[in-house]
Design a protein around this motif. Sequence first.
Motif, PDB file in Angstrom:
ATOM      1  N   ILE A 225       7.036 -40.913  -3.377  1.00  0.00           N
ATOM      2  CA  ILE A 225       6.856 -39.468  -3.430  1.00  0.00           C
ATOM      3  C   ILE A 225       8.068 -38.895  -4.152  1.00  0.00           C
ATOM      4  N   LEU A 226       7.833 -38.298  -5.322  1.00  0.00           N
ATOM      5  CA  LEU A 226       8.909 -37.701  -6.103  1.00  0.00           C
ATOM      6  C   LEU A 226       9.074 -36.252  -5.673  1.00  0.00           C
ATOM      7  N   GLY A 227      10.220 -35.943  -5.062  1.00  0.00           N
ATOM      8  CA  GLY A 227      10.486 -34.596  -4.571  1.00  0.00           C
ATOM      9  C   GLY A 227      10.235 -34.506  -3.074  1.00  0.00           C
ATOM     10  N   VAL A 228      11.215 -33.992  -2.354  1.00  0.00           N
ATOM     11  CA  VAL A 228      11.073 -33.817  -0.900  1.00  0.00           C
ATOM     12  C   VAL A 228      11.248 -32.323  -0.621  1.00  0.00           C
ATOM     13  N   GLY A 229      10.197 -31.561  -0.936  1.00  0.00           N
ATOM     14  CA  GLY A 229      10.216 -30.113  -0.733  1.00  0.00           C
ATOM     15  C   GLY A 229       8.960 -29.682  -0.019  1.00  0.00           C
ATOM     16  N   GLY A 230       8.431 -28.505  -0.403  1.00  0.00           N
ATOM     17  CA  GLY A 230       7.265 -27.963   0.263  1.00  0.00           C
ATOM     18  C   GLY A 230       6.056 -28.886   0.209  1.00  0.00           C
ATOM     19  N   LEU A 231       5.805 -29.490  -0.958  1.00  0.00           N
ATOM     20  CA  LEU A 231       4.737 -30.469  -1.092  1.00  0.00           C
ATOM     21  C   LEU A 231       5.213 -31.855  -0.653  1.00  0.00           C
ATOM     22  N   GLY A 232       6.369 -32.256  -1.142  1.00  0.00           N
ATOM     23  CA  GLY A 232       6.833 -33.629  -0.936  1.00  0.00           C
ATOM     24  C   GLY A 232       7.051 -33.997   0.517  1.00  0.00           C
ATOM     25  N   HIS A 233       7.513 -33.049   1.341  1.00  0.00           N
ATOM     26  CA  HIS A 233       7.771 -33.406   2.745  1.00  0.00           C
ATOM     27  C   HIS A 233       6.461 -33.711   3.470  1.00  0.00           C
TER      28      HIS A 233
ATOM     29  N   ALA B  13      14.153 -37.187   4.746  1.00  0.00           N
ATOM     30  CA  ALA B  13      13.114 -38.083   4.229  1.00  0.00           C
ATOM     31  C   ALA B  13      12.827 -39.211   5.209  1.00  0.00           C
ATOM     32  N   ARG B  14      13.878 -39.752   5.812  1.00  0.00           N
ATOM     33  CA  ARG B  14      13.671 -40.849   6.771  1.00  0.00           C
ATOM     34  C   ARG B  14      13.032 -40.325   8.060  1.00  0.00           C
ATOM     35  N   LYS B  15      13.407 -39.110   8.485  1.00  0.00           N
ATOM     36  CA  LYS B  15      12.745 -38.511   9.653  1.00  0.00           C
ATOM     37  C   LYS B  15      11.263 -38.286   9.378  1.00  0.00           C
ATOM     38  N   LEU B  16      10.945 -37.944   8.141  1.00  0.00           N
ATOM     39  CA  LEU B  16       9.558 -37.697   7.758  1.00  0.00           C
ATOM     40  C   LEU B  16       8.752 -38.987   7.644  1.00  0.00           C
TER      41      LEU B  16
ATOM     42  N   VAL C  94       5.320 -37.360   1.949  1.00  0.00           N
ATOM     43  CA  VAL C  94       5.990 -38.483   2.629  1.00  0.00           C
ATOM     44  C   VAL C  94       5.290 -38.786   3.952  1.00  0.00           C
ATOM     45  N   GLN C  95       5.002 -37.738   4.724  1.00  0.00           N
ATOM     46  CA  GLN C  95       4.350 -37.959   6.017  1.00  0.00           C
ATOM     47  C   GLN C  95       2.959 -38.559   5.857  1.00  0.00           C
ATOM     48  N   PHE C  96       2.180 -38.017   4.926  1.00  0.00           N
ATOM     49  CA  PHE C  96       0.823 -38.539   4.736  1.00  0.00           C
ATOM     50  C   PHE C  96       0.851 -39.987   4.242  1.00  0.00           C
ATOM     51  N   ALA C  97       1.765 -40.301   3.315  1.00  0.00           N
ATOM     52  CA  ALA C  97       1.853 -41.671   2.803  1.00  0.00           C
ATOM     53  C   ALA C  97       2.168 -42.639   3.938  1.00  0.00           C
ATOM     54  N   ARG C  98       3.121 -42.286   4.779  1.00  0.00           N
ATOM     55  CA  ARG C  98       3.469 -43.144   5.922  1.00  0.00           C
ATOM     56  C   ARG C  98       2.265 -43.294   6.858  1.00  0.00           C
TER      57      ARG C  98
END
Length: 337
Positions: A172-180, A206-209, A183-187
Amino acid sequence: MATHRAVHVKSAGAPLELVDVETKPPGRDEARINVTACGICGTDVHFVAGSFPGMAWPLTPGHEIAGTIAELGAGVEGFAVGDRVAVGWFGGCCYHCDECRKGHFIHCENGKVPSYQYPGGYAESVTVPGSALARIPEGLSDAEAAPMGCAGVTTYNALRHTKAVPGDRVAILGVGGLGHLGVQFARAMGFQTIAIARGGDKEEDARKLGAHHYIDSTAGDPAEALRALGGASVVLATAGNSPAMAATVGGISPQGELVTIGVTPEPLPIRPVDLIGPGISIVGHPSGTAKDVEDTMHFAVLSGVRAWIEELPLSQAAEGYAALEQGRAHYRTVLTM
């Protein structure tokens, strides 16, 4: 007509002002919603700036809407007054154009976006097409549901339409409004999840997410870092930054995909020769229909995925919007009515 409070932007770039407006009653195939929550999305900046063709002023922003049906027009089936619903970027379709007849409702030639073709959700009440309604499931509050109409469905729907299967590496490139949310959905989908962001500030979040790996794109070549992990089947590019997207291509595995959802008008600086040998695809992905929004919300309930939100009252819409525009915003700011 009933009078409600709503945010108006009188012309391109003008300030956000809270005013009293008349909300039109629903016509045929329409519903009026008492809004309880509306997310502030990065795309709102483009609307307020007047960046889209054919915009009408004054503008009421907001396309991450949640609330309760207050009135139903004739012809709306399957919903009742009092139902909790969300309306996202997909603000309705015509069912008659060629794309609708093919079943491609997200590409409707007469498609509507709240705040563009009709007043948006920075308001106490909105009237929307019945085709835009997504039922909110038990287990999601209205404030949690609102961002699922754009940020949530865009990331979830993009990921589930890739060729990646559980166990594959997905970045996931970018950990913002979309990226956060990405990350959760991918996991939650069972992917080995890699977060890529500028600097080390986002690593802890990112690791918490749920990220298994974190790549600081300023510390070296992100493509090289991806290759060191074995390569990514998919890069979901949520950051609206064309050079950052292009910089990941060398780390995508053969037959892999770069999926672009971060909005930017800048050209992608990618050489065809870097795509041809490994057979890499570049895909643009739109958000999703009302049914896709419902699917996203149900998956969020099943998996525990939630937007990290900060709630503000409608009266502070201008402050919340300014924080987004200046890069000070929380992952998702949600206005509550």
